[in-house]
Scaffold this motif. Structure first.
Motif, PDB file in Angstrom:
ATOM      1  N   SER A  79      -1.860  15.613   6.764  1.00 45.94           N
ATOM      2  CA  SER A  79      -1.691  14.217   6.350  1.00 45.94           C
ATOM      3  C   SER A  79      -2.300  13.258   7.358  1.00 45.94           C
ATOM      4  CB  SER A  79      -0.209  13.897   6.122  1.00 45.94           C
ATOM      5  OG  SER A  79       0.531  13.908   7.318  1.00 45.94           O
ATOM      6  N   ASP A  80      -2.311  13.624   8.645  1.00 44.33           N
ATOM      7  CA  ASP A  80      -3.002  12.801   9.639  1.00 44.33           C
ATOM      8  C   ASP A  80      -4.495  12.706   9.348  1.00 44.33           C
ATOM      9  OD1 ASP A  80      -0.774  12.138  11.140  1.00 44.33           O
ATOM     10  OD2 ASP A  80      -1.016  13.791  12.555  1.00 44.33           O
ATOM     11  N   ARG A  81      -5.042  13.722   8.689  1.00 46.99           N
ATOM     12  CA  ARG A  81      -6.480  13.805   8.441  1.00 46.99           C
ATOM     13  C   ARG A  81      -6.840  13.540   6.986  1.00 46.99           C
ATOM     14  NH1 ARG A  81      -4.854  16.231  12.616  1.00 46.99           N
ATOM     15  NH2 ARG A  81      -6.194  16.626  14.408  1.00 46.99           N
ATOM     16  N   THR A  82      -5.917  12.973   6.255  1.00 44.89           N
ATOM     17  CA  THR A  82      -6.141  12.675   4.841  1.00 44.89           C
ATOM     18  C   THR A  82      -6.347  11.175   4.656  1.00 44.89           C
ATOM     19  OG1 THR A  82      -4.815  14.559   4.089  1.00 44.89           O
ATOM     20  CG2 THR A  82      -5.079  12.730   2.546  1.00 44.89           C
ATOM     21  N   GLY A  88      -3.986   6.968  -0.443  1.00 43.30           N
ATOM     22  CA  GLY A  88      -3.600   6.772   0.943  1.00 43.30           C
ATOM     23  C   GLY A  88      -3.557   8.060   1.740  1.00 43.30           C
ATOM     24  N   ARG A  89      -2.697   8.077   2.759  1.00 41.47           N
ATOM     25  CA  ARG A  89      -2.621   9.197   3.705  1.00 41.47           C
ATOM     26  C   ARG A  89      -1.417  10.092   3.441  1.00 41.47           C
ATOM     27  NH1 ARG A  89      -3.531   6.510   7.821  1.00 41.47           N
ATOM     28  NH2 ARG A  89      -5.599   7.334   8.224  1.00 41.47           N
ATOM     29  N   ARG A  90      -0.239   9.519   3.348  1.00 41.04           N
ATOM     30  CA  ARG A  90       0.995  10.312   3.212  1.00 41.04           C
ATOM     31  C   ARG A  90       1.390  10.521   1.753  1.00 41.04           C
ATOM     32  NH1 ARG A  90       0.587  11.621   8.582  1.00 41.04           N
ATOM     33  NH2 ARG A  90       0.556   9.723   9.843  1.00 41.04           N
ATOM     34  N   ARG A  91       1.037   9.592   0.874  1.00 40.27           N
ATOM     35  CA  ARG A  91       1.551   9.621  -0.492  1.00 40.27           C
ATOM     36  C   ARG A  91       1.133  10.845  -1.300  1.00 40.27           C
ATOM     37  NH1 ARG A  91      -0.251   4.513  -3.107  1.00 40.27           N
ATOM     38  NH2 ARG A  91      -1.881   4.536  -1.518  1.00 40.27           N
ATOM     39  N   PRO A  92      -0.063  11.442  -1.107  1.00 38.66           N
ATOM     40  CA  PRO A  92      -0.365  12.663  -1.862  1.00 38.66           C
ATOM     41  C   PRO A  92       0.640  13.786  -1.604  1.00 38.66           C
ATOM     42  CG  PRO A  92      -2.361  11.766  -0.886  1.00 38.66           C
ATOM     43  CD  PRO A  92      -1.223  10.990  -0.313  1.00 38.66           C
ATOM     44  N   TYR A  93       1.139  13.856  -0.383  1.00 39.05           N
ATOM     45  CA  TYR A  93       2.079  14.919  -0.030  1.00 39.05           C
ATOM     46  C   TYR A  93       3.469  14.635  -0.586  1.00 39.05           C
ATOM     47  CZ  TYR A  93      -1.862  16.107   2.839  1.00 39.05           C
ATOM     48  OH  TYR A  93      -3.131  16.422   3.244  1.00 39.05           O
ATOM     49  N   PHE A  94       3.854  13.336  -0.618  1.00 42.15           N
ATOM     50  CA  PHE A  94       5.100  12.977  -1.298  1.00 42.15           C
ATOM     51  C   PHE A  94       5.093  13.528  -2.724  1.00 42.15           C
ATOM     52  CE2 PHE A  94       5.203   8.504   0.897  1.00 42.15           C
ATOM     53  CZ  PHE A  94       5.379   9.112   2.123  1.00 42.15           C
ATOM     54  N   THR A  95       3.977  13.265  -3.420  1.00 37.33           N
ATOM     55  CA  THR A  95       3.893  13.568  -4.846  1.00 37.33           C
ATOM     56  C   THR A  95       3.921  15.068  -5.105  1.00 37.33           C
ATOM     57  OG1 THR A  95       2.546  11.571  -5.097  1.00 37.33           O
ATOM     58  CG2 THR A  95       2.572  13.110  -6.935  1.00 37.33           C
ATOM     59  N   ILE A  96       3.103  15.821  -4.379  1.00 41.35           N
ATOM     60  CA  ILE A  96       3.046  17.273  -4.577  1.00 41.35           C
ATOM     61  C   ILE A  96       4.406  17.903  -4.285  1.00 41.35           C
ATOM     62  CG2 ILE A  96       2.039  19.415  -3.698  1.00 41.35           C
ATOM     63  CD1 ILE A  96      -0.534  17.755  -3.137  1.00 41.35           C
ATOM     64  N   GLY A  97       5.018  17.511  -3.171  1.00 40.89           N
ATOM     65  CA  GLY A  97       6.316  18.065  -2.817  1.00 40.89           C
ATOM     66  C   GLY A  97       7.373  17.746  -3.857  1.00 40.89           C
ATOM     67  N   ILE A 130       7.828  19.388   2.217  1.00 35.69           N
ATOM     68  CA  ILE A 130       6.489  18.830   2.010  1.00 35.69           C
ATOM     69  C   ILE A 130       6.586  17.323   1.774  1.00 35.69           C
ATOM     70  CG2 ILE A 130       4.532  18.760   0.407  1.00 35.69           C
ATOM     71  CD1 ILE A 130       4.883  21.778   0.035  1.00 35.69           C
ATOM     72  N   SER A 131       7.606  16.906   1.053  1.00 41.54           N
ATOM     73  CA  SER A 131       7.812  15.470   0.830  1.00 41.54           C
ATOM     74  C   SER A 131       8.409  14.778   2.044  1.00 41.54           C
ATOM     75  CB  SER A 131       8.736  15.248  -0.373  1.00 41.54           C
ATOM     76  OG  SER A 131       8.073  15.476  -1.578  1.00 41.54           O
ATOM     77  N   MET A 132       9.357  15.427   2.716  1.00 40.80           N
ATOM     78  CA  MET A 132      10.139  14.743   3.737  1.00 40.80           C
ATOM     79  C   MET A 132       9.342  14.428   4.990  1.00 40.80           C
ATOM     80  SD  MET A 132      13.738  15.869   5.536  1.00 40.80           S
ATOM     81  CE  MET A 132      12.964  17.127   6.553  1.00 40.80           C
ATOM     82  N   GLU A 133       8.540  15.352   5.481  1.00 41.55           N
ATOM     83  CA  GLU A 133       7.853  15.132   6.762  1.00 41.55           C
ATOM     84  C   GLU A 133       6.934  13.912   6.724  1.00 41.55           C
ATOM     85  OE1 GLU A 133       5.039  14.931   9.770  1.00 41.55           O
ATOM     86  OE2 GLU A 133       4.496  15.462   7.711  1.00 41.55           O
ATOM     87  N   PRO A 134       6.111  13.725   5.680  1.00 36.24           N
ATOM     88  CA  PRO A 134       5.283  12.504   5.655  1.00 36.24           C
ATOM     89  C   PRO A 134       6.096  11.221   5.578  1.00 36.24           C
ATOM     90  CG  PRO A 134       4.380  14.175   4.193  1.00 36.24           C
ATOM     91  CD  PRO A 134       5.732  14.657   4.601  1.00 36.24           C
TER      92      PRO A 134
END
Length: 470
Positions: A79-82, A88-97, A130-134
């Motif tokens: 997520s740091d490299r997205t 955005g940066r963190r939101r793709p990981y929120f969604t997948i998780g 996956i959702s929580m860390e971002p």
């Protein structure tokens, strides 16, 4: 509608955010905690229903944290490299998780075998993480130093509200909607199944609220960001850097890691063994098909709702206490209260009295979810916020692995299957973690960094103060 918020992971000054901006960026934690609360209050119950013995419970919880050792730092690193102009940066990981975790919540209460339930726990816990860390990294991205304690406290508030409702669901379905809380041998009661279905919908809906109501800034120098991402791309490189991060942690992070280990070891002893301890020690039954056992298991959900409700209120008060003392002293006091709450379960024979024990646990839980992260965020480089937050999660996962390896043995061989002693052990572990907090170096260890009144004023949006202690 609230204005959008934006994230910066560079050196640009970050403006103070309004009430609704912090509300929107934190709201997803309401759904995340639906997943965690249903898991924590009901998975051991499901395992026992499907045939698990008391000394096996901790072992069956092992799959999830072992996966978390990989998932959390890798997600932080990626997520740091997205960057996506749309997501955005963190939101793709929120969604997948959120999608994966919601699916697991639908499957868990329909598990037909013990190993199917264990595998579903693995998927559920990994997806929630996956959702929580971002979400943790997002506070560091979006908020100036003086609002970070409040940002994590806002997350804790939503965690508390979500956990209260989710923990109560089986009890509410049984007592207010006439849904049965008993079933045949090896079958999950309908009240538990319906609770997981509702939890899956709430998880996805709350996370999507944050996804669509929160915006993130692109990197200040997009070309340099893309070049750095190209040079450090790859799963293997991410895995290598993630584990190397344990040996390169800032001083504050190392000290907090020890505190986290003992506090989370206590929490896992509670989540794994409270149902078995309460049904055996207070309700005096281990028959999972009996009405008495299921009444006790439902009451555990009520107890968990109480400690989460207390945490939601305590989260709003912690910034005031931290400002009056320090974050270290605040965390120490809260953990000692939580440890005493766990120890007190041994001396209780009335179910109603358990609610008093949960008050202490709730105060500790509020602090665990906010104060260490507030101390940590000020010690981390901005461009590696997600990465280090992921590495920091090792010290949540490692105590869960240790709990899985030793608590079952202790329960069987030292405590002779009397799980209430395992809760007492967890209480002493939490008190120890509180005392160890006094060793932590907090860069902002002066009257704390928050001005709580600012959060109550939606129009407040003044420039960042120059003094980091304010």
């Amino acid at each position: 509608m609230a204005t959008s918020v934006v994230a910066s992971t560079d050196s640009r000054a970050k403006p103070r955010l309004s009430f609704w901006q912090i509300w929107n960026m934190s709201f997803g934690f309401l759904g995340i905690q639906f997943g965690f609360a249903l898991q924590n209050a009901n998975v051991s119950r499901i395992f026992e229903t499907l045939g698990a013995k008391p000394d096996e419970l901790a072992f069956f919880w092992l799959a999830a944290p072992l996966t978390g050792l990989l998932v959390q730092p890798i997600i932080g690193y990626l997520s740091d490299r997205t960057w996506s102009p749309r997501w955005g940066r963190r939101r793709p990981y929120f969604t997948i998780g959120a999608i994966l975790a919601s699916a697991a919540l639908l499957v868990m209460p329909n598990a037909s075998t013990l190993w199917m339930a264990v595998g579903t726990l693995w998927l559920m816990d990994s997806s929630i993480n996956i959702s929580m860390e971002p979400f943790r990294a997002l506070v560091g991205d979006l908020l100036p130093d003086e609002q970070r304690t409040m940002g994590f406290a806002a997350q804790t508030f939503f965690i508390g509200i979500g956990a209260v409702v989710a923990s109560l669901l089986p009890y509410l379905f049984t007592n207010y909607f006439d849904v049965s809380n008993t079933a045949g041998a090896g079958e999950i009661p309908p009240s538990v199944r319906y609770s997981f279905y509702l939890g899956g919908a709430a998880f996805l809906g709350a996370v999507l609220w944050t996804v669509f109501r929160t915006r993130e800034y692109p990197p200040a120098d997009l070309a340099a960001f893309e070049e750095e991402k190209r040079q450090t791309a790859g799963f293997a490189n991410g895995l290598r850097e993630s584990f190397a991060g344990i040996f390169n942690m800032p001083k504050t992070m190392k000290q907090l890691a020890i505190v986290q280990f003992f506090s989370w070891l206590a929490l896992f002893s509670m989540w794994i063994y409270t149902t078995q301890a309460v049904t055996a020690h207070i309700y005096h039954t281990s028959d999972t098909t009996s009405k008495l056992y299921n009444e006790g298991a439902d009451w555990v959900g009520v107890c968990f709702a109480v400690y989460n409700g207390v945490s939601a209120i305590a989260a709003l008060l912690l910034p005031f206490l931290a400002r009056a003392t320090s974050r270290r002293v605040t965390h120490m006091l809260c953990l000692v209260l939580g440890g005493l709450g766990l120890i007190s379960v041994y001396f209780i024979q009335s179910p109603g009295m358990l609610l008093l024990s949960m008050v202490g646990v709730g105060v500790a839980w509020a602090s665990i979810l906010s104060v260490p992260y507030a101390m940590l965020a000020g010690a981390l480089p901005a461009n590696k916020m997600g990465y280090y937050m992921g590495v920091f999660n090792f010290f949540i996962v490692i105590p869960q692995v240790v709990a899985g390896l030793i608590l079952g043995w202790c329960t069987k061989h030292l405590f002779h299957d009397e799980s209430v002693y395992t809760l007492v052990l967890g209480g002493f572990s939490m008190i120890l973690s509180g005392l160890l907090t006094l060793r932590v170096h907090d860069a902002d260890d002066v009257p704390a960094t928050v001005e709580p009144a600012a959060l109550s004023n939606p129009a407040y949006d003044s420039p960042l103060e120059t003094d980091p202690r304010l």
